[in-house]
Design a protein around this motif. Structure first.
Motif, short mmCIF file in Angstrom:
data_model
loop_
_atom_site.label_atom_id
_atom_site.label_comp_id
_atom_site.label_asym_id
_atom_site.label_seq_id
_atom_site.Cartn_x
_atom_site.Cartn_y
_atom_site.Cartn_z
N ARG A 96 -4.51 -32.26 -24.00
CA ARG A 96 -4.81 -33.77 -23.32
C ARG A 96 -6.41 -33.65 -22.91
O ARG A 96 -6.86 -34.82 -22.81
N ALA B 51 3.02 -33.14 -25.65
CA ALA B 51 1.67 -33.90 -24.72
C ALA B 51 1.70 -35.29 -24.84
O ALA B 51 1.07 -36.00 -23.79
N PHE B 52 2.19 -35.97 -25.90
CA PHE B 52 1.59 -37.29 -26.05
C PHE B 52 2.75 -38.39 -26.24
O PHE B 52 2.62 -39.57 -26.47
N ARG B 53 3.84 -38.13 -26.53
CA ARG B 53 5.10 -38.86 -26.65
C ARG B 53 5.31 -39.57 -25.32
O ARG B 53 5.26 -38.66 -24.56
N PRO C 247 -3.40 -38.73 -30.63
CA PRO C 247 -4.67 -39.47 -30.43
C PRO C 247 -5.48 -38.66 -31.57
O PRO C 247 -6.99 -38.91 -31.47
N ILE D 21 -0.43 -42.55 -21.07
CA ILE D 21 0.10 -42.86 -22.15
C ILE D 21 0.82 -44.29 -22.17
O ILE D 21 1.42 -44.63 -21.27
N ALA E 181 -8.16 -34.86 -25.90
CA ALA E 181 -7.65 -36.40 -26.04
C ALA E 181 -8.68 -37.15 -25.30
O ALA E 181 -9.55 -38.21 -25.56
N GLY E 182 -8.82 -36.66 -23.89
CA GLY E 182 -9.52 -37.32 -22.88
C GLY E 182 -11.36 -37.31 -23.12
O GLY E 182 -11.87 -38.11 -22.62
N TRP F 87 -4.84 -38.29 -18.99
CA TRP F 87 -4.54 -39.37 -20.16
C TRP F 87 -3.81 -40.24 -19.76
O TRP F 87 -2.78 -39.79 -19.25
N GLY G 266 3.95 -41.79 -26.84
CA GLY G 266 2.79 -42.39 -27.52
C GLY G 266 2.31 -41.76 -28.76
O GLY G 266 2.93 -40.70 -29.19
N ARG H 28 -8.27 -41.77 -16.23
CA ARG H 28 -8.59 -40.26 -16.67
C ARG H 28 -10.06 -40.28 -15.54
O ARG H 28 -10.55 -41.15 -15.32
N LEU I 25 3.51 -33.06 -29.81
CA LEU I 25 4.79 -34.06 -29.33
C LEU I 25 4.87 -33.98 -27.83
O LEU I 25 5.02 -35.16 -27.26
#
Lengths: 416, 301
Positions: B21, B50-52, B57, A227, B24-25, A225, B54, A297, B48
């Motif tokens: 993730r 995994a994605f901050r 998703p 960011i 998300a993918g 992924w 950002g 990805r 938090l």
């Protein structure tokens, strides 16, 4: 404290479920209400004691048939270590389940019935343990109580297994004489087997060394992924999120992105609010590179000094997992790391009779069949030979008609 | 090669982040099912990580039985305000009003079984193709065999006989239209792991997890919080007890345990020495030996 994941290979007849039940029961990993349910059950051993096998039978259908069909995961811990048991069935028709359970195991317990010795299924289980490259092996010779705890019986089985181990390339084998039913050498060392002075099964599991590959040469980070917050204050933030699958990355390492081949340097490694100097195998991180290159990805970041093979025609071992046989004319999907692309199995080189280890030249690849094939993929895969680096050598085949996982691949080498 | 290994909490955390993730993918429209319980609170914390910096998703989805502990709702709203992510609420009351489910009657009436319908309707309405949940394999025997990516058919059903093989850490999220996948990032955690992680990460929790004074009645051998949602009769005796809750479900089916664990350290000590499993305090599992398996097949989380 760390975690040991292990699999038990054997069948109901070998007392596999009883062995796991005994491990949980004697290490006091069973809670009162579960124990209550256990005592309330009307399944008992012949001598009236509790049938510990009930602890691992998860599904209704299995309880009715008295066999373990699927893989069940059990959790327990001692003061030394946490354990995850993958309890997989041992019969040949459930080979795919055993392969599934074995894929994540760091240790395998191969169960042998002392009365029967090394039999056909022992060969099969040993072959699978070797195929899936499980690093450590314990041979538990069970039902020692039924052979009067005879040292000679045990020694003969060890000698027979040594021959088999040499044939299937199994190393790091430990032998333990046990009786799961009576509790000998499972958690506690047994006074019935005084000629054996080694560790009990649990003592061995608690102390066996788990080795991980943290060499920079095997540093692999499949990108899951990207960011990109694209807010005013984080306008230029671009982090590549993924888990280091093997090896280790450090800040300032020279890296290459595959399949594109672009090179750059790691400028920052983040884990949420922390900046790390180094990320080891198993860590989920967000990596920043010093150059602005197009990464998405499915790409993999590797250490420039130790690159994997990059190829779209690859020889591999295959275990077929679907009731519909392999069709070499059909287009399937292959999922390797975070990449899913189209593929064909273009050639079956041979199949292995997993009971006898003989090679068979038979194109017909059915459920539970294992053999060597050549796969052709729509784009090159950046892989390592499974024997060298498991984490970057395994892949699955998906049938795009049903979306079901139909095959497990252990990639071997490029044949371009 | 060296002997270095991550600590077990680091290892579990890294695995859960990896799974989030992957969701998300691999999916177009995922959601995170948030119950207000400690497991889904842990999931939010992992998201938090995994994605901050950002955004998530996916939105958070709460299925509200209307019979919640007030403390849970307060916590939920404060948390959403704090993290600034989107929350979607599906109301069981709406399913009742629409005539899709009928409220149970009698002394043991609970809205717990009704939430399956509301959940499936919420999934269909928003077209979610993956729902992340906080279930763990150590909770119950049927869960011990569930995959981390668990495919549900159009009717939300789980078929234990038709599970996909799940090898290494490769998760196959391919589905047909109308199907969806339930994803369990903390499958490999135990109850104690979750508590140790919450302590290590300083994650705030709803107050009902800690010992407090509450009016309770004893029913079927278990302590239930007295509330307007619990059908009571003349035989029921209200007692003041020092209790806490080990799970946070619907008020009508979540039993309390007597406890003086006021701090998280006390709770961890209590659980470490406890002889009752967590689901032992959930009345809905006690119906039959195969209760959980039957409900999962029907689309319950």
């Amino acid at each position: 404290m760390d975690i040991l994941k292990f699999i038990t290979a054997g069948s109901v007849d070998d007392g596999k479920s009883t062995l796991i039940g005994r491990l949980l029961y004697d290490s006091e990993a069973i809670l009162a209400d579960q124990l209550e349910a256990l005592h309330a059950s009307n399944r008992k051993n012949d001598d009236g004691t509790i049938d510990l096998a009930i602890l691992t039978d998860g599904l209704k259908a299995e309880r009715e048939q008295g066999i373990t069909i699927d893989v069940a995961y059990k959790y327990f811990e001692t003061v030394k270590r946490k354990f995850i048991i993958a309890d997989a069935p041992g019969h040949i028709q459930y080979t795919r389940n055993m392969v599934t359970g074995a894929s994540n195991a760091a240790l395998a317990i191969i169960l042998i019935d002392a009365r029967k010795g090394v039999i056909e299924q022992t060969t099969r289980h040993s072959f699978l343990v070797s195929l899936l490259q499980i690093p450590k092996v314990v041979v538990a010779v069970n039902k020692m109580d039924m052979v009067d705890y005879s040292e000679e019986v045990f020694n003969n089985i060890v000698a027979d297994f040594e021959k088999l181990a040499a044939k299937v390339d199994l190393v790091n084998v430990t032998y333990i004489p046990v009786s799961a039913l009576k509790g000998d050498n499972i958690v506690y060392q047994s006074s019935n087997i005084s000629w054996y002075t080694g560790d009990s099964l649990l003592q061995h599991l608690e102390t066996v060394e788990i080795v991980i590959d943290d060499s920079s040469a095997h540093a692999r980070l499949p990108v899951q992924w990207v960011i990109r917050p694209q807010t005013d204050e984080l306008h230029d933030y671009r982090g590549y999120a993924g888990r280091v699958s093997s090896g280790s990355f450090k800040v300032n390492d020279k890296v290459t992105v595959l399949p594109s081949g672009f090179s750059s340097t790691i400028s920052k490694i983040e884990l949420y609010d922390k900046n790390l100097e180094e990320a080891l195998a198993g860590t989920s991180v967000t990596v920043h590179l010093s150059d602005n290159i197009d990464i998405s990805r499915g790409d993999i970041i590797v250490n420039s000094a130790g690159q994997p093979q990059l190829s779209n025609v690859i020889e591999a071992d295959l275990c077929w997992m679907d009731t519909r046989p392999l069709d070499t004319t059909m287009t399937y999907l292959v999922q390797h790391n975070t990449k899913t692309i189209r593929c064909k199995i273009q050639e079956v080189i041979y199949k292995v009779n997993i009971n006898t280890l003989e090679k068979e030249h038979d194109e017909d690849f059915k459920l539970n069949d294992i053999g060597r094939i050549v796969i052709k993929t729509a784009e090159p895969l950046a892989f390592d030979p499974y024997q060298v680096n498991k984490a970057n050598g395994g892949a699955i085949i998906i049938d795009s008609r049903t979306n079901v996982t139909v095959g497990a691949l252990m990639l071997r080498q490029s044949v371009e | 090669m060296s002997k270095y290994r991550l600590d077990y909490l680091d290892e579990l955390e890294a695995e859960a982040i990896y799974i989030l993730r992957e969701v998300a993918g691999q999916f177009e429209k995922p959601a995170l099912l948030f119950s207000g319980g400690k497991d889904s609170i842990t999931l939010v914390h992992l998201a938090l990580k995994a994605f901050r910096p950002g955004k998530f998703p996916f939105p958070l989805v709460h299925i509200d039985t209307g019979h919640n502990f007030e403390e849970t709702i307060t916590y939920r709203d404060d948390m959403i305000a704090h993290i600034g992510e989107k929350l979607i609420v599906g109301h069981v009351q709406d399913s009742i009003n629409e005539g899709k489910v009928i409220e149970q009657k009698g002394k043991n009436a609970s809205r717990n079984p009704l939430q399956t319908t509301t959940l499936l309707d919420t999934i269909a309405k928003h077209g979610f193709d993956a729902c992340i949940g906080g279930a763990r394999r150590d909770e119950e025997k049927a869960r011990a065999k569930e995959r981390i990516f668990s495919v549900r058919d159009e009717f939300g059903q789980w078929d234990p006989k038709r599970q996909r093989p799940e090898l290494w850490d490769i998760y196959n999220g391919k589905i047909h239209k109308g199907e969806n996948v339930r994803v369990f990032p903390i499958s490999n955690w135990t109850e104690l792991d979750v508590w140790n992680y919450i302590r290590r990460e300083n994650i705030p929790l709803p107050t009902i997890y800690f010992a407090h004074q509450r009016e309770c009645i004893t029913r079927n051998g278990q302590l239930m919080a007295a509330s307007p949602f619990l059908n009571m009769d003349a035989d029921d005796v209200i007692e003041h007890k020092n209790v806490r809750f080990r799970t946070v479900g619907d008020m009508t089916c979540t039993a309390a345990v007597e406890s003086y664990a006021f701090e998280i350290d006390d709770i961890i000590d209590e659980i470490a020495s406890s002889k009752i499993s967590e689901r032992g305090a959930r009345i809905d599992d006690k119906v039959s030996e195969a209760a959980m398996e039957d409900r999962k097949k029907g689309g319950y989380f």
